[in-house]
Design a protein around this motif. Structure first.
Motif, short mmCIF file in Angstrom:
data_model
loop_
_atom_site.label_atom_id
_atom_site.label_comp_id
_atom_site.label_asym_id
_atom_site.label_seq_id
_atom_site.Cartn_x
_atom_site.Cartn_y
_atom_site.Cartn_z
N ALA A 20 24.16 -32.23 -21.56
CA ALA A 20 23.55 -31.15 -20.93
C ALA A 20 22.83 -31.72 -19.79
O ALA A 20 22.19 -32.94 -19.74
N CYS A 21 22.60 -31.02 -18.89
CA CYS A 21 21.49 -31.02 -17.77
C CYS A 21 21.01 -29.84 -17.24
O CYS A 21 21.55 -28.88 -17.44
N THR A 22 19.61 -30.23 -17.05
CA THR A 22 18.88 -29.14 -16.51
C THR A 22 18.02 -29.64 -15.35
O THR A 22 17.23 -30.58 -15.22
N VAL A 23 18.27 -29.06 -14.26
CA VAL A 23 17.43 -29.38 -12.97
C VAL A 23 16.71 -28.07 -12.44
O VAL A 23 17.40 -26.97 -12.00
N VAL A 24 15.64 -28.23 -12.40
CA VAL A 24 14.57 -26.91 -11.93
C VAL A 24 14.27 -27.06 -10.59
O VAL A 24 13.37 -28.13 -10.31
N MET A 25 14.57 -26.13 -9.88
CA MET A 25 14.29 -26.27 -8.45
C MET A 25 13.15 -25.07 -8.06
O MET A 25 13.04 -24.29 -8.81
N PRO A 69 30.58 -44.55 -14.38
CA PRO A 69 29.38 -45.06 -13.63
C PRO A 69 29.64 -45.76 -12.27
O PRO A 69 30.53 -46.48 -12.15
N ASN A 70 28.59 -45.45 -11.34
CA ASN A 70 28.78 -45.67 -10.08
C ASN A 70 29.82 -45.35 -9.17
O ASN A 70 29.99 -45.91 -7.97
N ARG A 71 30.74 -44.72 -9.71
CA ARG A 71 31.89 -44.00 -8.86
C ARG A 71 31.96 -42.58 -9.02
O ARG A 71 32.49 -42.00 -8.20
N LYS A 72 31.80 -41.90 -9.99
CA LYS A 72 32.38 -40.67 -10.17
C LYS A 72 31.12 -39.89 -11.26
O LYS A 72 31.23 -40.31 -12.26
N LEU A 73 30.66 -38.62 -10.94
CA LEU A 73 30.20 -37.52 -11.72
C LEU A 73 30.92 -36.15 -11.62
O LEU A 73 31.02 -35.84 -10.48
N VAL A 74 31.12 -35.68 -12.68
CA VAL A 74 31.72 -34.05 -12.65
C VAL A 74 30.77 -33.26 -13.67
O VAL A 74 30.58 -33.71 -14.70
N PHE A 75 30.25 -32.34 -13.15
CA PHE A 75 29.47 -31.52 -13.90
C PHE A 75 29.83 -29.90 -13.66
O PHE A 75 30.44 -29.62 -12.63
N THR A 76 29.46 -29.06 -14.58
CA THR A 76 29.94 -27.73 -14.16
C THR A 76 28.82 -26.88 -14.71
O THR A 76 27.93 -27.29 -15.85
N ASP A 77 28.33 -25.56 -14.45
CA ASP A 77 27.61 -24.54 -14.94
C ASP A 77 28.25 -23.79 -15.82
O ASP A 77 27.78 -22.72 -16.43
N ALA A 78 29.74 -23.94 -16.04
CA ALA A 78 30.47 -23.02 -16.84
C ALA A 78 29.98 -23.34 -18.51
O ALA A 78 30.12 -22.46 -19.40
N TYR A 79 29.29 -24.53 -18.66
CA TYR A 79 28.60 -24.97 -20.06
C TYR A 79 27.29 -25.09 -20.08
O TYR A 79 26.96 -25.72 -18.78
N VAL A 80 26.41 -24.90 -20.77
CA VAL A 80 25.09 -25.41 -20.70
C VAL A 80 24.55 -26.26 -21.97
O VAL A 80 23.42 -26.53 -22.00
N GLY A 81 25.71 -27.18 -22.19
CA GLY A 81 25.10 -28.14 -23.36
C GLY A 81 26.00 -27.65 -24.48
O GLY A 81 26.20 -26.60 -24.93
N ASP A 82 26.44 -28.79 -25.32
CA ASP A 82 26.94 -28.63 -26.49
C ASP A 82 28.28 -27.61 -26.67
O ASP A 82 28.61 -26.99 -27.53
N TRP A 83 28.76 -27.64 -25.39
CA TRP A 83 29.88 -26.79 -24.98
C TRP A 83 29.73 -25.30 -25.30
O TRP A 83 30.64 -24.37 -25.55
N ALA A 84 28.22 -25.04 -25.00
CA ALA A 84 27.99 -23.53 -25.26
C ALA A 84 28.49 -22.86 -24.00
O ALA A 84 27.84 -23.43 -22.87
N PRO A 85 29.30 -21.65 -23.76
CA PRO A 85 29.50 -21.31 -22.59
C PRO A 85 28.39 -20.42 -21.90
O PRO A 85 27.55 -20.00 -22.58
N SER A 86 28.52 -20.51 -20.54
CA SER A 86 27.09 -19.84 -19.88
C SER A 86 27.54 -18.52 -19.68
O SER A 86 28.63 -18.27 -19.89
N GLU A 87 26.26 -17.56 -19.10
CA GLU A 87 26.62 -16.28 -18.96
C GLU A 87 27.84 -15.97 -17.73
O GLU A 87 28.65 -15.35 -17.84
N LYS A 88 27.68 -16.83 -16.84
CA LYS A 88 28.40 -16.57 -15.51
C LYS A 88 28.72 -17.86 -15.03
O LYS A 88 28.00 -18.33 -14.03
#
Length: 159
Positions: free
Chosen positions: A60-65, A84-103
């Protein structure tokens, strides 16, 4: 070295690419170490008061702006792919532990490819719908991500 290629673009994608005067390792560190990420992530005059990053597939990741008045906007997501050092893929479709986000809104595919002593940095924002893509574009994707990329380069060059 693992493949860090960006997938073919779709009609739902927004892309920012830039040749940056820093190593892939420095850019990757700026994206994966909270103390570095908070230095550049939000376009000034906004700030990033804190970030929690569990950089691994499924982490999971949480970034607060925060805006100029201090109003905070937490952004939660989950890493899908980490090279590492080549690629990162992340989504807001999940919010950690494969729990789906609301939108779900988008998935981000970042690549850091060495090029003549510099790094070809590419950020691809792949949206769930064309409407989401258009909304992100109207929010100022290119301007905001462009400013943040300049700030990212400044931090990475100091490493």
């Amino acid at each position: 070295m693992p493949d860090a290629a960006i997938p073919s673009e779709t009609a739902r994608d927004l892309v920012l690419t830039r040749l940056i005067d820093a190593s892939p390792e420095a850019l990757y560190r700026c994206w994966t170490i909270p103390d570095l990420l908070v230095q550049w992530f939000a376009p000034k005059p906004w700030s990033t008061p804190r970030a929690t990053l569990d950089v691994r597939p499924g982490g999971a990741c949480t970034v607060v702006m925060a805006d100029e008045t201090g109003t905070e906007y937490p952004n939660r997501g989950q890493y899908l792919d980490v090279i590492p050092n080549r690629k990162l893929v992340f989504t807001d479709a999940y919010v950690g532990d494969w729990a789906p986000s609301e939108k779900p809104f988008f998935t981000c595919i970042l690549t850091f490819v060495p090029e003549n002593g510099r790094t070809r940095y590419t950020a691809l924002a792949r949206h769930w719908t064309e409407e989401d893509k258009q909304a992100h574009e109207k929010m100022g994707f290119h301007e905001g991500w462009g400013l943040c990329t300049t700030q990212l380069e400044e931090v990475a060059r100091r490493l």
